[in-house]
Design a protein around this motif. Structure first.
Motif, PDB file in Angstrom:
ATOM      1  N   GLU A 115      20.046  -5.619   3.351  1.00 48.20           N
ATOM      2  CA  GLU A 115      19.750  -4.654   2.994  1.00 48.20           C
ATOM      3  C   GLU A 115      20.884  -3.619   2.803  1.00 48.20           C
ATOM      4  OE1 GLU A 115      16.487  -3.290   1.841  1.00 48.20           O
ATOM      5  OE2 GLU A 115      15.756  -5.364   1.973  1.00 48.20           O
ATOM      6  N   ASP A 173      24.757 -13.931  -5.675  1.00 54.33           N
ATOM      7  CA  ASP A 173      24.227 -13.859  -4.185  1.00 54.33           C
ATOM      8  C   ASP A 173      25.439 -14.777  -3.440  1.00 54.33           C
ATOM      9  OD1 ASP A 173      23.380 -14.824  -1.523  1.00 54.33           O
ATOM     10  OD2 ASP A 173      21.168 -14.236  -2.351  1.00 54.33           O
ATOM     11  N   GLY A 222      15.686 -10.520  -4.997  1.00 58.74           N
ATOM     12  CA  GLY A 222      15.382  -9.086  -5.219  1.00 58.74           C
ATOM     13  C   GLY A 222      16.542  -7.928  -4.996  1.00 58.74           C
ATOM     14  N   PHE A 232      16.115 -23.514  -8.384  1.00 53.85           N
ATOM     15  CA  PHE A 232      16.371 -22.683  -7.211  1.00 53.85           C
ATOM     16  C   PHE A 232      15.389 -22.894  -6.157  1.00 53.85           C
ATOM     17  CE2 PHE A 232      18.979 -20.557 -10.195  1.00 53.85           C
ATOM     18  CZ  PHE A 232      20.400 -20.520  -9.821  1.00 53.85           C
ATOM     19  N   THR A 251      15.126 -16.149  -5.890  1.00 57.80           N
ATOM     20  CA  THR A 251      13.913 -16.467  -4.839  1.00 57.80           C
ATOM     21  C   THR A 251      12.259 -16.495  -5.548  1.00 57.80           C
ATOM     22  OG1 THR A 251      13.628 -13.936  -4.727  1.00 57.80           O
ATOM     23  CG2 THR A 251      15.248 -15.257  -3.292  1.00 57.80           C
ATOM     24  N   THR A 256      15.580 -25.084  -2.459  1.00 57.62           N
ATOM     25  CA  THR A 256      16.302 -24.581  -1.153  1.00 57.62           C
ATOM     26  C   THR A 256      15.478 -23.528  -0.469  1.00 57.62           C
ATOM     27  OG1 THR A 256      17.660 -23.423  -2.651  1.00 57.62           O
ATOM     28  CG2 THR A 256      18.792 -25.365  -1.790  1.00 57.62           C
ATOM     29  N   LEU A 257      14.316 -22.993  -1.077  1.00 55.84           N
ATOM     30  CA  LEU A 257      13.614 -21.934  -0.372  1.00 55.84           C
ATOM     31  C   LEU A 257      12.784 -22.358   0.834  1.00 55.84           C
ATOM     32  CD1 LEU A 257      12.522 -20.076  -3.759  1.00 55.84           C
ATOM     33  CD2 LEU A 257      14.296 -19.234  -2.206  1.00 55.84           C
ATOM     34  N   LYS A 312      14.624   3.045   3.462  1.00 58.54           N
ATOM     35  CA  LYS A 312      14.382   1.670   2.575  1.00 58.54           C
ATOM     36  C   LYS A 312      13.678   2.037   1.171  1.00 58.54           C
ATOM     37  CE  LYS A 312      12.385  -2.752   2.604  1.00 58.54           C
ATOM     38  NZ  LYS A 312      13.388  -3.732   1.813  1.00 58.54           N
ATOM     39  N   GLN A 328      19.019  -8.245  -7.544  1.00 61.43           N
ATOM     40  CA  GLN A 328      18.493  -7.673  -8.734  1.00 61.43           C
ATOM     41  C   GLN A 328      18.372  -6.223  -8.643  1.00 61.43           C
ATOM     42  OE1 GLN A 328      14.190  -8.454  -9.253  1.00 61.43           O
ATOM     43  NE2 GLN A 328      13.912  -7.132 -10.856  1.00 61.43           N
ATOM     44  N   LYS A 341      25.307 -16.636  -0.998  1.00 61.59           N
ATOM     45  CA  LYS A 341      24.800 -17.845  -0.485  1.00 61.59           C
ATOM     46  C   LYS A 341      24.626 -19.046  -1.646  1.00 61.59           C
ATOM     47  CE  LYS A 341      20.976 -18.681   2.825  1.00 61.59           C
ATOM     48  NZ  LYS A 341      19.681 -18.153   3.314  1.00 61.59           N
ATOM     49  N   LEU A 342      24.946 -18.448  -2.856  1.00 63.70           N
ATOM     50  CA  LEU A 342      24.636 -19.202  -3.879  1.00 63.70           C
ATOM     51  C   LEU A 342      25.979 -19.691  -4.681  1.00 63.70           C
ATOM     52  CD1 LEU A 342      21.550 -17.836  -5.517  1.00 63.70           C
ATOM     53  CD2 LEU A 342      21.600 -19.711  -4.113  1.00 63.70           C
TER      54      LEU A 342
HETATM   55  N1  LIG Z   1      13.029  -3.918  -7.694  1.00 67.27           N
HETATM   56  C1  LIG Z   1      11.817  -4.618  -7.357  1.00 67.27           C
HETATM   57  O1  LIG Z   1      11.030  -4.442  -8.404  1.00 67.27           O
HETATM   58  C2  LIG Z   1      11.356  -5.194  -6.278  1.00 67.27           C
HETATM   59  C3  LIG Z   1      10.249  -5.721  -5.835  1.00 67.27           C
HETATM   60  C4  LIG Z   1      10.088  -6.548  -4.836  1.00 67.27           C
HETATM   61  C5  LIG Z   1      11.051  -6.286  -3.852  1.00 67.27           C
HETATM   62  N2  LIG Z   1      12.322  -5.832  -4.174  1.00 67.27           N
HETATM   63  C6  LIG Z   1      13.488  -5.747  -3.164  1.00 67.27           C
HETATM   64  O2  LIG Z   1      14.020  -7.065  -2.893  1.00 67.27           O
HETATM   65  C7  LIG Z   1      14.252  -7.369  -1.652  1.00 67.27           C
HETATM   66  C8  LIG Z   1      13.765  -8.701  -1.179  1.00 67.27           C
HETATM   67  O3  LIG Z   1      14.112  -9.866  -2.276  1.00 67.27           O
HETATM   68  P1  LIG Z   1      13.846 -11.336  -2.088  1.00 67.27           P
HETATM   69  O4  LIG Z   1      12.751 -11.672  -1.322  1.00 67.27           O
HETATM   70  O5  LIG Z   1      13.893 -11.485  -3.524  1.00 67.27           O
HETATM   71  O6  LIG Z   1      14.969 -11.726  -1.601  1.00 67.27           O
HETATM   72  P2  LIG Z   1      16.562 -11.411  -1.032  1.00 67.27           P
HETATM   73  O7  LIG Z   1      17.314 -11.258  -2.169  1.00 67.27           O
HETATM   74  O8  LIG Z   1      16.428 -10.407  -0.065  1.00 67.27           O
HETATM   75  O9  LIG Z   1      17.051 -12.625  -0.529  1.00 67.27           O
HETATM   76  C9  LIG Z   1      16.336 -13.132   0.688  1.00 67.27           C
HETATM   77  C10 LIG Z   1      17.283 -14.375   1.145  1.00 67.27           C
HETATM   78  O10 LIG Z   1      17.256 -15.529   0.363  1.00 67.27           O
HETATM   79  C11 LIG Z   1      18.644 -16.148  -0.026  1.00 67.27           C
HETATM   80  N3  LIG Z   1      18.464 -16.665  -1.163  1.00 67.27           N
HETATM   81  C12 LIG Z   1      18.248 -16.259  -2.493  1.00 67.27           C
HETATM   82  N4  LIG Z   1      18.302 -17.421  -3.273  1.00 67.27           N
HETATM   83  C13 LIG Z   1      18.008 -18.431  -2.496  1.00 67.27           C
HETATM   84  C14 LIG Z   1      17.858 -19.766  -2.909  1.00 67.27           C
HETATM   85  N5  LIG Z   1      17.710 -20.039  -4.252  1.00 67.27           N
HETATM   86  N6  LIG Z   1      17.668 -20.563  -1.836  1.00 67.27           N
HETATM   87  C15 LIG Z   1      17.936 -20.502  -0.722  1.00 67.27           C
HETATM   88  N7  LIG Z   1      18.091 -18.917  -0.330  1.00 67.27           N
HETATM   89  C16 LIG Z   1      18.203 -18.052  -1.090  1.00 67.27           C
HETATM   90  C17 LIG Z   1      19.435 -14.686   0.176  1.00 67.27           C
HETATM   91  O11 LIG Z   1      20.748 -15.107   0.339  1.00 67.27           O
HETATM   92  C18 LIG Z   1      18.913 -14.010   1.336  1.00 67.27           C
HETATM   93  O12 LIG Z   1      19.321 -14.606   2.768  1.00 67.27           O
HETATM   94  C19 LIG Z   1      13.871  -6.263  -0.696  1.00 67.27           C
HETATM   95  O13 LIG Z   1      15.192  -5.504  -0.573  1.00 67.27           O
HETATM   96  C20 LIG Z   1      12.946  -5.389  -1.656  1.00 67.27           C
HETATM   97  O14 LIG Z   1      13.082  -4.139  -1.444  1.00 67.27           O
HETATM   98  C21 LIG Z   1      12.691  -5.306  -5.378  1.00 67.27           C
END
Ligand SMILES: NC(=O)c1ccc[n+]([C@@H]2O[C@H](COP(=O)([O-])OP(=O)(O)OC[C@H]3O[C@@H](n4cnc5c(N)ncnc54)[C@H](O)[C@@H]3O)[C@@H](O)[C@H]2O)c1
Ligand SMILES: [Zn+2]
Length: 364
Positions: free
Chosen positions: A59, A38, A91, A155, A116, A158-159, A137, A94, A40-41
């Motif tokens: 997205e 990512d 995610g 990690f 996250t 910073t959330l 989506k 991932q 951001k990291l």
């Molecule tokens: N494949 C699956 O099983 C599955 C399940 C649920 C969601 N998803 C998908 O995952 C996505 C959402 O994922 P998410 O909520 O994990 O986050 P994300 O990957 O969308 O990240 C959200 C934000 O957090 C930032 N970020 C990441 N790690 C950080 C940290 N340690 N500190 C500060 N900021 C950080 C990112 O740069 C981004 O701005 C969606 O697209 C969803 O559809 C997939």
């Protein structure tokens, strides 16, 4: 302290490690791997790191249309069938990593480090990818679990509140879906925001070991695992109706409160079930209330008619009936199908109304 357990999948078993100092462990174990991180990291990587692609977690970047760019970078880095990829991010990272590793030269091994709370508590095991395409989506995807998952507590620091509380809602959903004892044990750990490392590890460990049960018994989402969509159909409509301004996990939490309201209003619960479901509803509501000032900035105005319309169009329904996951009878989750009639639509609207009131949603 570090702990580990294995998840059995049809493609082989994979190890899940939870604890501190795991980032350094991954670096030393995979010095020659190709890293997708990512953007951001960026600062977590040592200087002059050899082989790394930074991707902004948007997205737009997890669309099918963008995948060739990632595959090209893998080719230019000379990855072959025996190469290893390490993905570090939430995610979105991932989903991208699952997808590209599954198809690059018909599949290469990979390691995932979720950053996250949603990734750590829920999506990091189970092997799913969801990729956007043609403006839709998560329209396409597959199953391709990593060879190992490493969850480093650093990690979490910073959330923001949305991300932590949203991740915890996925965790409590998993525990509630399993059985009453698991749900009560989760509550006894007293989840709260902000999380310290030891509490986070306890909660994550319980949620993931519980999710392990669902994915081992139903890897490909045909029966028991479907219950993990609890809160999602009601929640997705809130996300879609606000252009995804509400964080996914928060929408799922509110979605669970609405599903419980639907079950209560339509007499699906007996006395015991009412008590159990109410306990979950109260938990979600108190988590939101305690951090409302931090969450409310991402609570845009809702148009209830539009939200119910989005609910109506959710891809999980059948042609002539709504598919909902609600607590029934003694409180266990059950999938119900309700005919798509005006009467049912009104019941759904009523459940949204009282659920949103209960979480004190400020503008709808
Ligand atoms: N494949 C699956 O099983 C599955 C399940 C649920 C969601 N998803 C998908 O995952 C996505 C959402 O994922 P998410 O909520 O994990 O986050 P994300 O990957 O969308 O990240 C959200 C934000 O957090 C930032 N970020 C990441 N790690 C950080 C940290 N340690 N500190 C500060 N900021 C950080 C990112 O740069 C981004 O701005 C969606 O697209 C969803 O559809 C997939
Ligand atoms: Zn979810």
């Amino acid at each position: 302290m570090q702990e580990s357990f294995d998840v059995l999948a049809s493609s082989g078993s994979y190890q899940v490690l939870i604890g501190e100092g795991l980032l350094e462990k991954v670096f030393s174990e995979y010095p020659d791997a190709f890293y997708i991180v990512d953007a951001k990291l960026k600062n977590i990587l040592p200087e002059n790191f050899k082989s790394c692609l930074f991707i902004e977690a948007s997205e737009d970047n997890k669309t099918l249309e963008k995948m060739p760019n990632v595959i090209l970078k893998m080719r230019e880095a000379h990855l072959n069938r025996t190469s290893h990829l390490v993905a570090i991010g939430g995610g979105i990272i991932q989903d991208i990593a699952t997808f590209v590793t599954s198809i690059y030269m018909r599949g290469i091994e990979w390691t995932y480090m979720p950053t996250t709370l949603l990734g750590m508590a829920d999506s990091c095991i189970g092997g799913k990818s969801s990729i956007n395409t043609l403006g839709y989506k998560n329209l396409i995807g597959n199953f391709y679990p990593p060879k190992s998952v490493s969850i480093d507590m650093r990690f979490i620091k910073t959330l923001d509140a949305d991300q932590v509380i949203g991740g915890l809602f996925e965790a409590v959903k998993i525990c509630y879906a399993k059985d009453n004892a698991t749900f009560l044990a989760y509550l006894q750990d007293e989840p709260k925001f902000p999380l310290n490392a030891s509490l986070a590890q306890r909660l994550l460990s319980r949620a993931l070991k519980t999710k392990k049960w669902f994915i081992e018994i139903d890897e490909f989402d045909q029966n028991e695992r479907l219950l993990l969509n609890f809160g999602h159909t009601f929640g997705h409509a809130l996300e879609a109706g606000t252009d995804f301004a509400i964080a996914h996990g928060i929408a799922v939490g509110i979605g669970m409160v609405i599903a419980i309201e639907y079950a209560k209003q339509n007499n699906h619960l007996n006395q015991e079930g009412l008590g159990r479901a109410q306990m979950l509803s109260n938990h979600v509501r108190s988590m939101i209330a305690e951090s409302l000032s931090e969450l409310v900035a991402n609570f845009p105005k809702l148009d209830l008619v539009q939200i119910v319309e989005k609910f109506d169009h959710d891809k999980k329904h059948q042609t002539n009936s709504y598919r909902m996951i609600i607590p029934k009878e003694g409180g266990a989750l059950t999938i119900i199908n309700q005919d798509k009639t005006e009467e049912v639509r009104q019941k759904i609207t009523k459940a949204y109304q009282s659920g949103l009131n209960l979480v004190a949603y400020p503008h709808f």
